[in-house]
Design a protein around this motif. Structure first.
Motif, PDB file in Angstrom:
ATOM      1  N   ARG A 151      35.545  23.780  32.139  1.00 18.22           N
ATOM      2  CA  ARG A 151      36.073  25.051  32.615  1.00 18.22           C
ATOM      3  C   ARG A 151      37.547  24.855  33.015  1.00 18.22           C
ATOM      4  O   ARG A 151      37.973  23.744  33.313  1.00 18.22           O
ATOM      5  N   ALA A 152      38.256  25.955  33.034  1.00 23.49           N
ATOM      6  CA  ALA A 152      39.681  25.873  33.366  1.00 23.49           C
ATOM      7  C   ALA A 152      39.863  25.454  34.819  1.00 23.49           C
ATOM      8  O   ALA A 152      39.090  25.848  35.690  1.00 23.49           O
ATOM      9  N   ALA A 153      40.896  24.637  35.059  1.00 25.56           N
ATOM     10  CA  ALA A 153      41.196  24.224  36.430  1.00 25.56           C
ATOM     11  C   ALA A 153      41.665  25.443  37.220  1.00 25.56           C
ATOM     12  O   ALA A 153      42.455  26.251  36.735  1.00 25.56           O
ATOM     13  N   MET A 154      41.154  25.551  38.440  1.00 29.62           N
ATOM     14  CA  MET A 154      41.483  26.714  39.265  1.00 29.62           C
ATOM     15  C   MET A 154      42.877  26.565  39.867  1.00 29.62           C
ATOM     16  O   MET A 154      43.202  25.536  40.463  1.00 29.62           O
ATOM     17  N   HIS A 155      43.678  27.591  39.686  1.00 32.82           N
ATOM     18  CA  HIS A 155      44.997  27.631  40.326  1.00 32.82           C
ATOM     19  C   HIS A 155      44.822  28.244  41.714  1.00 32.82           C
ATOM     20  O   HIS A 155      44.241  29.308  41.854  1.00 32.82           O
ATOM     21  N   ARG A 156      45.290  27.538  42.723  1.00 26.88           N
ATOM     22  CA  ARG A 156      45.175  28.107  44.075  1.00 26.88           C
ATOM     23  C   ARG A 156      46.558  28.383  44.652  1.00 26.88           C
ATOM     24  O   ARG A 156      47.460  27.575  44.522  1.00 26.88           O
TER      25      ARG A 156
END
Lengths: 662, 662
Positions: free
Chosen positions: B112-117
């Motif tokens: 899954r795509a890495a979450m941008h925080r």
């Protein structure tokens, strides 16, 4: 109309001649010719003293029960009720003139200030006839698959392409109209743009109409006075005045001056009431203006509607502006006299409950301080004072006198609390400039009999400001009073007598007057009058000296306000109200507030200059200038303690002046 | 909470290990480890096929009537209803895995795509943590006889002297508050300033309070989605999120997509209704946010009130923005798709009937076109795409997919009409991502038995978008379907059979499912899905080539929207929805619209950059690009007619790919 025509009236035996409008009384004609005719009753045909003999030409009226049929047939007329209706030659008989030598009937001819008139051509020539709110016609390419820019963006691009108008913003209500307006006439539309007052602000797109409506762009200009509200309906394309209307400010029912209005506004709901009242007057004025305006000409004809009014420009004093905006005025009357604001942001007329459409912008003149308001700023703009090279005194005399001194390079202002003397207040028989008010006066130097000229040719009811000025000046010039305002108790005439308030001069006996008593002017009246003129003159002199000049440096005087149009300039200088300058250097601008409002409504350049003028103007609080008190005390003389300030008056007063000074 | 803790699960005989959160099912743990377990019923313990044997450690649950007491004692558990509650070792028995060689249980691990925080520190470090609306404390010299400047002028001078804030304007309602606010705490006061979006506009003084209230300055950030409305309550001094809340957009009762909303808005009063509905949702959200926020800390404590909210920043698609503003949306759905406006002037929240005080400013994200709205612009801002050097694809997949390609130097965008397949629409057993939806899937290559993973561990009710993606990709990779989406009719399994819409694969038998029938995916479903992914891929490829690049030039993909967080990147590339890039170059930003709104609410620099981004962005209308149709047709293959565009997938598919291509 015959009243507008000028006729030549030739007076015998003096041989003087005057040109005067038809419809004027022969008393006024005589005054204009510098001829004294005894006339105590002021022009109602009561005293019967003002007889003249018609030698040649025509006269209308002039017959009363004081005149026998024989006399009438012999040419005798009552000058006060005889009106000019053609060229005429009349003799002033000895009985009237009480001739004492060849000069007996000679009295000073009045010098009134030359009227300044606003001419739209001046704006055109200067290239500044560009109203703040303009209508522009756009023909845009209709949306297509390859050009599906948003409606709003299409208009903004069109304004940039066709008119080089950039930096446009609009509002939600206009966005809500765009879709339909664009398509109702196939992307041909009229936009109304309100240009900013400075380059740091954007141009607002305030209205949008399908089709070409550029020929119908109208504006309003208002003066919001304490007493009256005046409005003009303007064609913003031609600059023409389409209608004008004035009415009392409904706030009058809460008091005549700003202080009583402020006090009322401090009551619960008082502020709201005051706002409602003035807005009611404005709305009623707009009703009148629209009703009386002729349908506009041009391609799109028809009655002017509210929806076609793009702007309303308003000027008023600081208190009127606060009350109109719904701002607390209470600190205006309390030391240190701090208004809530001097600048007013651009607002919508509808936000003030003025019955105009949502898009109409309201442009308010900024004030300088609590007592130098937008009306004065408007006057400075309207009179062109801010563009002149001449060192100018601008003065608006009312309960307060506002003074501005300066030219294109610098400006300084102050307000003087003159008190109500110039409006007839604090004077035993003082009254407003209404029918029956003595507005002009002369004295037979031999008999000390008066010639009273009243407003409306009626029996005298009292004395208005301009009359008071002439009466005091005339009494002084004839040495009936001395330079401190005291009567010469040695004069042998029943008209001078001791009264309850010092000595007094009887202007009209009870039976000659329209009042229930003799009309007099007494020493207390004169003292009050001197205090009033002293406050103003001291203000002018203090201000002039604060900016490093002397009173003699003044090159021009601009008078504003109702009072200014009536005052006799020689009298005003004789008693020391105005500094001595040649009368031809005095200009009268009338309602300066309305004038400025009018010009701003037609020229965004002038509107932009206002901001600069307000920033440049130095405001003085006279009570805080140490010198002012001394200046005031020195001014409590006629014309002044230092007679050298009034050389012409000094020369006229001759020996007696020197004597009083000693 | 134990659910937030990670545990190690060791699978035998494969020896694979995975770290997974407590509370997850063992089916999910197996999927995460890349191990297939037969599980038709999706996790409700119905089919009884998904047995595992607990060798060591702890497992919670996993007991059903499909399991004899003896089996349970022997360590057997139903993997779908057994949840992770500690480290454990389990064996996947042959019966479940149907071992055929050593690799039988190996299935692809999901990427899954890495979450941008979003981190407020990033704004701080960049020196751009300066909210558009700030509170400043002023201590002014009280008015005196020698300094009796107007109240408003005193404040403006103070702002200039103390904070170098110039070019301030204010409004009538604020002028009405100044007098009292100045004096209630002796000329100590707090002013709220709304800074402009560009230097051609002035700073607005929007509120004034006596005393020092600078510590209490709050803002709201909203995403106005077609389905949901999300809001954040922010402390504008610290940047902290004090509360977050989401709710359905009340407009949902008028239809699920923008087109039905637009159609409703065309009814009489429909537009007003739509505005009321969305504003109702916003107001309700604000209620929740204020109720759930903890009282602010600092000098001035206490519950946060509406009056302390200075700004509300909103982002939404073009239709949602039009409906919120009360603008006619009808041309958005009609060729040539012209919105009323893309830019929104600064407005007051109260003007939109949002229950916030008069002074609260509403800042709306501008749109690009009818189908690339403020939500996408907000995503471009929030994700930092507009500041990156990398050539980036930003994509938000829903009924429409909005695509932006570019970097800090250039930006281009387009919208693709993907149809509702990714939201479960147009698919026989399609459904939204709700409980019972198959969200993940794997296949035993030997038996072609499925492992269905459902949302909420329930019996399958249907297939959601992310599940559909994995199902199609898995069927393709296992050569159950060919590259045109047709089933291999030679395979010997009862799960593949002819149906009413071509051949179909039975994901769950009726008695295993929560529905009243078998859950299947058929050739028509797959065809619809291929059309949807083809529209998106063709859009991306067309846009890339229109700007003169090739698809291989893309260096980064940013996914936005709910769908983006769930999609398996390998599957997405396998079927040709996304261009092939390394999964570690894919970032997920979640609700990009909310993210951008949030960041703008905290940084006027970012808000100012928005204008620049919108002006720089080139918008393409794909239907007007001649090449698009060909691109679309070429994309109607799995992954694409030109397999060279998907080298990794091509390699995986091996001979069969070549075969289909031939």
């Amino acid at each position: 109309m015959s009243q507008e025509q000028l006729y030549k009236i030739h007076f015998l035996p003096s041989g003087r001649e005057v040109e005067i409008q038809g419809g004027q009384s022969f008393i006024k004609a005589a005054q204009a010719a510098g001829i004294h005719i005894n006339a105590s009753c002021g022009g109602a045909g009561v005293c019967g003293k003002c007889r003249v003999i018609l030698e040649k030409g025509t006269v209308e009226g002039g017959r009363s029960d004081k005149l026998s049929p024989e006399d009438y047939r012999a040419g005798y007329r009552q000058a006060c009720i005889a009106t000019v209706s053609g060229d005429a030659t009349v003799t002033v008989p000895e009985m009237s003139s009480l001739k004492t030598g060849g000069l007996s009937t000679a009295v000073p001819v009045r010098h009134r200030a030359a009227m300044h008139r606003f001419d739209i051509q001046d704006l055109r020539k200067a290239g500044i006839f560009v109203p703040p709110v303009v209508k522009l016609f756009l023909e845009l390419p209709p949306a297509s698959a390859l050009d599906n820019m948003a409606d709003a963006g299409r208009i903004i691009l069109g304004l940039s392409n066709q008119y080089d108008e950039r930096g446009i913003v609009t509002s939600l209500p206009i966005l809500g109209k765009i879709r339909k307006a664009l398509r109702d006439d196939n992307f041909r539309l009229t936009v109304t743009l309100a240009h900013p007052v400075n380059s740091k602000t954007k141009t607002h797109l305030i209205n949008i109409q399908p089709g070409n409506w550029t020929s119908r762009n109208f504006g309003l200009a208002f003066d919001i006075g304490t007493t009256t509200v005046y409005g003009l309906l303007l064609d913003l394309n031609t600059g023409k005045v389409l209608a004008r209307h004035g009415d009392y400010n409904s706030q009058l029912s809460y008091g005549e001056d700003v202080i009583t209005r402020i006090i009322h506004a401090e009551n619960p709901a008082g502020q709201e009431q005051m706002q409602e009242m003035v807005v009611k007057s404005i709305n009623s004025c707009i009703d009148h203006l629209l009703a009386s305006a002729k349908p506009a000409a041009g391609k799109k004809k028809g009655k002017i509607t509210r929806d076609e009014i793009s702007s309303i420009t308003l000027a008023g004093n600081t208190t009127m502006t606060h009350l109109l905006l719904g701002l607390e005025p209470d600190n205006i009357r309390r030391s240190p006299y701090v208004p809530v604001t001097t600048f007013v942001p651009p607002i919508r007329a509808a936000d003030l409950n003025i019955k105009l459409p949502h898009h109409t912008v309201a442009l308010l003149y900024p004030s300088i301080s609590s007592y130098v308001g937008g009306d004065i700023v408007a006057g400075v703009m309207g009179s062109g004072m801010y563009r002149t090279d001449k060192v100018t005194l601008y003065i608006d005399i009312g309960t307060n006198a506002e003074i501005v001194i300066g030219n294109r390079e610098w400006l300084a202002c102050a307000a003087c609390s003159a008190g109500p003397a110039f409006e007839g207040g604090g004077i035993t028989h003082g009254m407003r400039a209404a029918n029956g008010a003595i507005e002009d006066f002369s004295l037979n130097p031999a008999t000390l009999e008066p010639m009273n000229i009243t407003i409306g040719n009626q029996q005298p009811l009292g004395i208005c400001g301009s009359g008071l000025l002439v009466i005091v000046a005339t009494l002084l010039e004839n040495q009936v009073i001395d330079r401190s305002g005291k009567f010469n108790r040695q004069l042998d005439t029943p008209r001078i007598r001791p009264g309850r308030s010092g000595y007094e001069y009887v202007l009209a006996w009870k039976d000659e007057s329209g009042a229930h008593s003799d009309i007099v002017i007494n020493e207390v009246d004169i003292d009050n009058f001197i205090r009033a003129k002293a406050a103003i003159y001291a203000g002018v002199k203090t201000l002039v000296e604060e900016v490093g000049l002397a009173i003699g440096d003044l090159e021009q005087i601009i008078l504003a306000g109702a009072f200014g149009s009536y005052i006799d300039l020689d009298s005003a200088m004789t008693i020391g109200l105005l500094p001595e300058v040649s009368p031809d250097k005095v200009i009268y601008v009338g309602n300066g507030s309305l004038l400025g409002s009018w010009m701003s409504a037609l020229s965004n350049h002038i509107r932009q200059d206002v901001v600069d003028v307000v920033h440049r103007m130095t405001s003085f609080e006279l009570s805080e200038v140490p010198d002012f008190k001394d200046q005031y005390v020195a001014s409590l003389f006629l014309p002044h303690t230092d007679i050298a300030l009034f050389p012409a008056t000094g020369k006229r007063l001759g020996a007696s002046a020197t004597e009083t000074k000693a």
